[in-house]
Design a protein around this motif. Structure first.
Motif, mmCIF file in Angstrom:
data_model
loop_
_atom_site.group_PDB
_atom_site.id
_atom_site.type_symbol
_atom_site.label_atom_id
_atom_site.label_comp_id
_atom_site.label_asym_id
_atom_site.label_seq_id
_atom_site.Cartn_x
_atom_site.Cartn_y
_atom_site.Cartn_z
ATOM 1 N N ASP A 108 0.799 -1.223 0.000
ATOM 2 C CA ASP A 108 0.000 0.000 0.000
ATOM 3 C C ASP A 108 0.835 1.279 0.000
ATOM 4 O OD1 ASP A 108 -2.380 -1.395 0.007
ATOM 5 O OD2 ASP A 108 -2.444 -1.532 2.188
ATOM 6 N N ASP A 109 2.099 1.201 -0.372
ATOM 7 C CA ASP A 109 2.915 2.406 -0.293
ATOM 8 C C ASP A 109 3.162 3.054 -1.651
ATOM 9 O OD1 ASP A 109 4.692 0.607 -1.322
ATOM 10 O OD2 ASP A 109 6.325 1.109 0.036
ATOM 11 N N LEU A 110 2.329 2.796 -2.636
ATOM 12 C CA LEU A 110 2.482 3.436 -3.943
ATOM 13 C C LEU A 110 2.317 4.946 -3.821
ATOM 14 C CD1 LEU A 110 2.866 3.272 -6.993
ATOM 15 C CD2 LEU A 110 0.397 2.991 -7.211
ATOM 16 N N HIS A 111 1.346 5.383 -3.026
ATOM 17 C CA HIS A 111 1.126 6.823 -2.856
ATOM 18 C C HIS A 111 2.367 7.492 -2.258
ATOM 19 C CE1 HIS A 111 -1.056 10.542 -2.247
ATOM 20 N NE2 HIS A 111 -0.554 10.568 -1.019
ATOM 21 N N GLU A 112 2.975 6.866 -1.264
ATOM 22 C CA GLU A 112 4.170 7.435 -0.630
ATOM 23 C C GLU A 112 5.351 7.454 -1.600
ATOM 24 O OE1 GLU A 112 6.290 9.435 2.007
ATOM 25 O OE2 GLU A 112 4.188 8.929 2.250
ATOM 26 N N LEU A 113 5.521 6.400 -2.387
ATOM 27 C CA LEU A 113 6.602 6.373 -3.372
ATOM 28 C C LEU A 113 6.388 7.444 -4.442
ATOM 29 C CD1 LEU A 113 9.160 5.039 -4.491
ATOM 30 C CD2 LEU A 113 7.677 3.420 -5.692
ATOM 31 N N LEU A 114 5.159 7.581 -4.915
ATOM 32 C CA LEU A 114 4.853 8.635 -5.887
ATOM 33 C C LEU A 114 5.137 10.016 -5.306
ATOM 34 C CD1 LEU A 114 1.547 7.351 -7.483
ATOM 35 C CD2 LEU A 114 3.673 7.817 -8.686
ATOM 36 N N ARG A 115 4.782 10.203 -4.063
ATOM 37 C CA ARG A 115 5.007 11.494 -3.410
ATOM 38 C C ARG A 115 6.503 11.803 -3.338
ATOM 39 N NH1 ARG A 115 5.702 13.529 1.668
ATOM 40 N NH2 ARG A 115 4.604 15.461 2.117
ATOM 41 N N GLU A 116 7.322 10.829 -2.953
ATOM 42 C CA GLU A 116 8.771 11.028 -2.871
ATOM 43 C C GLU A 116 9.368 11.353 -4.235
ATOM 44 O OE1 GLU A 116 10.715 7.729 -1.015
ATOM 45 O OE2 GLU A 116 9.394 7.788 0.724
ATOM 46 N N VAL A 117 8.963 10.616 -5.247
ATOM 47 C CA VAL A 117 9.484 10.842 -6.599
ATOM 48 C C VAL A 117 9.058 12.219 -7.102
ATOM 49 C CG1 VAL A 117 9.275 10.070 -8.995
ATOM 50 C CG2 VAL A 117 9.694 8.406 -7.193
ATOM 51 N N LEU A 118 7.811 12.593 -6.865
ATOM 52 C CA LEU A 118 7.346 13.908 -7.303
ATOM 53 C C LEU A 118 8.053 15.035 -6.554
ATOM 54 C CD1 LEU A 118 3.556 13.208 -7.816
ATOM 55 C CD2 LEU A 118 5.187 13.927 -9.558
ATOM 56 N N ILE A 119 8.333 14.832 -5.269
ATOM 57 C CA ILE A 119 9.077 15.842 -4.505
ATOM 58 C C ILE A 119 10.463 16.032 -5.121
ATOM 59 C CG2 ILE A 119 10.258 16.246 -2.294
ATOM 60 C CD1 ILE A 119 7.718 15.193 -0.913
ATOM 61 N N GLN A 120 11.139 14.939 -5.467
ATOM 62 C CA GLN A 120 12.455 15.045 -6.091
ATOM 63 C C GLN A 120 12.380 15.793 -7.417
ATOM 64 O OE1 GLN A 120 13.803 11.028 -6.458
ATOM 65 N NE2 GLN A 120 14.421 10.867 -4.308
ATOM 66 N N GLN A 121 11.380 15.474 -8.221
ATOM 67 C CA GLN A 121 11.261 16.097 -9.539
ATOM 68 C C GLN A 121 10.876 17.571 -9.436
ATOM 69 O OE1 GLN A 121 12.072 14.766 -12.541
ATOM 70 N NE2 GLN A 121 12.860 13.086 -11.305
ATOM 71 N N VAL A 122 9.965 17.902 -8.534
ATOM 72 C CA VAL A 122 9.566 19.301 -8.351
ATOM 73 C C VAL A 122 10.739 20.108 -7.802
ATOM 74 C CG1 VAL A 122 8.056 20.835 -7.025
ATOM 75 C CG2 VAL A 122 7.104 18.848 -8.189
ATOM 76 N N ALA A 123 11.524 19.525 -6.901
ATOM 77 C CA ALA A 123 12.703 20.215 -6.370
ATOM 78 C C ALA A 123 13.694 20.512 -7.488
ATOM 79 C CB ALA A 123 13.357 19.373 -5.280
ATOM 80 N N THR A 124 13.897 19.571 -8.386
ATOM 81 C CA THR A 124 14.782 19.802 -9.526
ATOM 82 C C THR A 124 14.213 20.886 -10.428
ATOM 83 O OG1 THR A 124 15.519 17.507 -9.451
ATOM 84 C CG2 THR A 124 15.925 18.711 -11.489
ATOM 85 N N TYR A 125 12.913 20.860 -10.659
ATOM 86 C CA TYR A 125 12.269 21.858 -11.522
ATOM 87 C C TYR A 125 12.386 23.263 -10.927
ATOM 88 C CZ TYR A 125 8.513 24.452 -13.814
ATOM 89 O OH TYR A 125 7.780 25.406 -14.486
ATOM 90 N N LEU A 126 12.164 23.382 -9.621
ATOM 91 C CA LEU A 126 12.196 24.688 -8.971
ATOM 92 C C LEU A 126 13.604 25.144 -8.605
ATOM 93 C CD1 LEU A 126 9.130 24.320 -6.576
ATOM 94 C CD2 LEU A 126 9.239 25.559 -8.747
ATOM 95 N N GLY A 127 14.560 24.215 -8.592
ATOM 96 C CA GLY A 127 15.922 24.565 -8.218
ATOM 97 C C GLY A 127 16.108 24.752 -6.728
#
Length: 172
Positions: free
Chosen positions: A141-160
């Motif tokens: 049941d941790d797909l939501h948490e994994l998606l959240r972590e991956v999106l945080i990494q990608q948004v951080a890269t996008y925003l710098g």
């Protein structure tokens, strides 16, 4: 012995749909889906993943909406590029660029920056989530948490900015 040539059909005849007779050869009528669209039992794993990705991104978008207006999120089944090499031990040492979130040799998501396409039209920045690798990495049941972590990494890269800043929200 003489051979008779059969008439050839042109390309447009080969691409036309089959006639009703070929699809309904026993006379029982055309077949439809077993389950009507829109009912929960008809949802596929792909639909469930899409919903989980939207939910995970909605949390980040609620905090960073003003800075994420030029960013799109997309889902692809598998990554288009994987490490090359005959020896699998070489795959573990792949150095992905910072716009790729990966688990060892397998990319989980990629940030495609805004650019100009071949026709000269501007394109928006896009985060591409790779569904199959993410589903395989997520336990029960941790797909939501994994998606959240991956999106945080990608948004951080996008925003710098760093990942903690993205998780905490913008400073007011």
């Amino acid at each position: 012995m003489a051979f008779r040539l059969a008439p050839l059909h042109s390309g447009h005849l080969l691409l036309t749909p089959a006639t009703r007779r070929a699809r309904d050869k026993r006379g029982r009528g055309l077949r439809g889906p077993i389950l009507a669209p829109g009912i929960p039992a008809r949802r596929t794993r792909s639909d469930a993943f899409d919903r989980a990705a939207v939910d995970a991104f909605a949390e980040l978008d609620a905090r960073w909406h003003d800075r994420l207006t030029g960013l799109d999120v997309a889902v692809d089944d598998i990554p288009g590029t994987l490490p090359r090499g005959a020896d699998p031990s070489e795959w573990e040492t792949v150095a992905w660029p910072e716009e790729v979130t990966a688990d060892g040799p397998v990319p989980l998501a990629r940030l495609i920056p805004a650019a100009v396409d071949a026709q000269g039209r501007p394109t928006r920045a896009q985060i591409v989530l790779f569904r199959r690798p993410l589903e395989l990495r997520a336990l029960d049941d941790d797909l939501h948490e994994l998606l959240r972590e991956v999106l945080i990494q990608q948004v951080a890269t996008y925003l710098g900015v760093d990942e903690d800043t993205v998780e905490d929200g913008p400073e007011e």
